[in-house]
Design a protein around this motif. Structure first.
Motif, PDB file in Angstrom:
ATOM      1  N   ILE A   1       0.848  -1.196   0.000  1.00 49.31           N
ATOM      2  CA  ILE A   1       0.000   0.000   0.000  1.00 49.31           C
ATOM      3  C   ILE A   1       0.886   1.250   0.000  1.00 49.31           C
ATOM      4  CG2 ILE A   1      -1.685   1.350   1.324  1.00 49.31           C
ATOM      5  CD1 ILE A   1      -2.959  -1.077   0.036  1.00 49.31           C
ATOM      6  N   TYR A   2       1.924   1.259   0.852  1.00 48.63           N
ATOM      7  CA  TYR A   2       2.834   2.409   0.890  1.00 48.63           C
ATOM      8  C   TYR A   2       3.518   2.606  -0.462  1.00 48.63           C
ATOM      9  CZ  TYR A   2       2.329   2.773   5.962  1.00 48.63           C
ATOM     10  OH  TYR A   2       1.825   2.956   7.219  1.00 48.63           O
ATOM     11  N   GLY A   3       3.902   1.519  -1.117  1.00 48.56           N
ATOM     12  CA  GLY A   3       4.524   1.612  -2.432  1.00 48.56           C
ATOM     13  C   GLY A   3       3.576   2.185  -3.474  1.00 48.56           C
ATOM     14  N   LEU A   4       2.312   1.758  -3.432  1.00 51.18           N
ATOM     15  CA  LEU A   4       1.309   2.280  -4.362  1.00 51.18           C
ATOM     16  C   LEU A   4       1.068   3.761  -4.123  1.00 51.18           C
ATOM     17  CD1 LEU A   4      -1.179  -0.726  -4.255  1.00 51.18           C
ATOM     18  CD2 LEU A   4       0.132   0.023  -6.255  1.00 51.18           C
ATOM     19  N   VAL A   5       1.069   4.179  -2.865  1.00 52.48           N
ATOM     20  CA  VAL A   5       0.900   5.594  -2.529  1.00 52.48           C
ATOM     21  C   VAL A   5       2.084   6.396  -3.066  1.00 52.48           C
ATOM     22  CG1 VAL A   5       0.916   7.254  -0.608  1.00 52.48           C
ATOM     23  CG2 VAL A   5      -0.596   5.260  -0.527  1.00 52.48           C
ATOM     24  N   LYS A   6       3.287   5.883  -2.841  1.00 51.15           N
ATOM     25  CA  LYS A   6       4.495   6.582  -3.294  1.00 51.15           C
ATOM     26  C   LYS A   6       4.478   6.795  -4.807  1.00 51.15           C
ATOM     27  CE  LYS A   6       9.514   6.371  -3.024  1.00 51.15           C
ATOM     28  NZ  LYS A   6      10.657   5.634  -2.486  1.00 51.15           N
ATOM     29  N   ARG A   7       3.974   5.792  -5.539  1.00 53.39           N
ATOM     30  CA  ARG A   7       3.897   5.882  -7.005  1.00 53.39           C
ATOM     31  C   ARG A   7       2.595   6.513  -7.487  1.00 53.39           C
ATOM     32  NH1 ARG A   7       5.139   0.592  -6.183  1.00 53.39           N
ATOM     33  NH2 ARG A   7       3.394  -0.129  -7.442  1.00 53.39           N
ATOM     34  N   LYS A   8       1.761   6.938  -6.519  1.00 54.45           N
ATOM     35  CA  LYS A   8       0.459   7.560  -6.818  1.00 54.45           C
ATOM     36  C   LYS A   8      -0.408   6.667  -7.706  1.00 54.45           C
ATOM     37  CE  LYS A   8       1.805  12.276  -6.057  1.00 54.45           C
ATOM     38  NZ  LYS A   8       3.118  12.676  -5.955  1.00 54.45           N
ATOM     39  N   LYS A   9      -0.473   5.396  -7.351  1.00 50.67           N
ATOM     40  CA  LYS A   9      -1.250   4.415  -8.109  1.00 50.67           C
ATOM     41  C   LYS A   9      -2.531   4.021  -7.403  1.00 50.67           C
ATOM     42  CE  LYS A   9       1.692   3.612 -11.489  1.00 50.67           C
ATOM     43  NZ  LYS A   9       1.372   3.847 -12.859  1.00 50.67           N
ATOM     44  N   ILE A  10      -2.750   4.558  -6.229  1.00 50.44           N
ATOM     45  CA  ILE A  10      -3.924   4.198  -5.429  1.00 50.44           C
ATOM     46  C   ILE A  10      -4.546   5.494  -4.906  1.00 50.44           C
ATOM     47  CG2 ILE A  10      -2.585   3.914  -3.292  1.00 50.44           C
ATOM     48  CD1 ILE A  10      -4.380   1.535  -2.591  1.00 50.44           C
ATOM     49  N   PRO A  11      -5.882   5.569  -4.852  1.00 51.60           N
ATOM     50  CA  PRO A  11      -6.500   6.799  -4.332  1.00 51.60           C
ATOM     51  C   PRO A  11      -6.274   6.944  -2.825  1.00 51.60           C
ATOM     52  CG  PRO A  11      -8.196   5.189  -4.937  1.00 51.60           C
ATOM     53  CD  PRO A  11      -6.878   4.608  -5.333  1.00 51.60           C
ATOM     54  N   PHE A  12      -5.798   8.103  -2.429  1.00 50.53           N
ATOM     55  CA  PHE A  12      -5.534   8.354  -1.013  1.00 50.53           C
ATOM     56  C   PHE A  12      -5.582   9.844  -0.749  1.00 50.53           C
ATOM     57  CE2 PHE A  12      -1.501   9.025  -3.034  1.00 50.53           C
ATOM     58  CZ  PHE A  12      -0.875  10.020  -2.299  1.00 50.53           C
ATOM     59  N   CYS A  13      -5.596  10.198   0.519  1.00 49.96           N
ATOM     60  CA  CYS A  13      -5.397  11.589   0.908  1.00 49.96           C
ATOM     61  C   CYS A  13      -4.520  11.584   2.148  1.00 49.96           C
ATOM     62  CB  CYS A  13      -6.725  12.318   1.146  1.00 49.96           C
ATOM     63  SG  CYS A  13      -7.675  11.726   2.535  1.00 49.96           S
ATOM     64  N   LYS A  14      -3.923  12.705   2.390  1.00 49.87           N
ATOM     65  CA  LYS A  14      -3.030  12.821   3.530  1.00 49.87           C
ATOM     66  C   LYS A  14      -3.530  13.967   4.390  1.00 49.87           C
ATOM     67  CE  LYS A  14       1.860  12.137   4.107  1.00 49.87           C
ATOM     68  NZ  LYS A  14       3.164  12.196   3.453  1.00 49.87           N
ATOM     69  N   MET A  15      -3.878  13.656   5.625  1.00 44.99           N
ATOM     70  CA  MET A  15      -4.365  14.678   6.553  1.00 44.99           C
ATOM     71  C   MET A  15      -3.453  14.708   7.762  1.00 44.99           C
ATOM     72  SD  MET A  15      -8.499  14.191   6.312  1.00 44.99           S
ATOM     73  CE  MET A  15      -8.797  15.383   7.589  1.00 44.99           C
ATOM     74  N   GLU A  16      -2.848  15.861   7.983  1.00 41.03           N
ATOM     75  CA  GLU A  16      -1.948  16.050   9.115  1.00 41.03           C
ATOM     76  C   GLU A  16      -0.904  14.937   9.188  1.00 41.03           C
ATOM     77  OE1 GLU A  16      -4.160  16.764  12.695  1.00 41.03           O
ATOM     78  OE2 GLU A  16      -5.368  18.321  11.742  1.00 41.03           O
TER      79      GLU A  16
END
Length: 99
Positions: A57-72
């Motif tokens: 999941i962290y790898g997908l986030v790093k490559r912006k391949k998965i929908p996510f948001c970052k709050m604080e």
């Protein structure tokens, strides 16, 4: 000890019996409503939902391949968006939404 009972029914009586049995089953079963609610998931919950490891999941986030948001500083995932992402074959690239 079980008892076997044989009954002779006309075609109409048989159809009525089946219909009434089905009505009882349908009436006793609560109506299911499609889950349209959306909740935010943390990384562990997103991993369980997608059946990926947390590190993936962290790898997908790093490559912006998965929908996510970052709050604080915390990664959050929309359950609804993840399900859509899975349904769309996980092809859509999604950017981060900083808050």
């Amino acid at each position: 000890m079980s008892t076997t009972v044989l009954v002779s029914l006309s075609d109409q009586q048989f159809a009525d019996l089946i219909e009434s049995s089905l009505r009882k089953v349908l009436d006793s079963k609560p109506a299911t409503v499609a889950d349209t609610s959306d909740t935010l998931l943390d990384t562990k919950e997103a991993a369980v939902l997608t059946k990926y490891k947390e590190t993936s999941i962290y790898g997908l986030v790093k490559r912006k391949k998965i929908p996510f948001c970052k709050m604080e500083g915390k990664l959050l995932f929309s359950r609804k968006e993840l399900l859509e992402w899975i349904a769309n074959g996980q092809q859509k690239s999604v950017g981060s939404h900083e808050r």
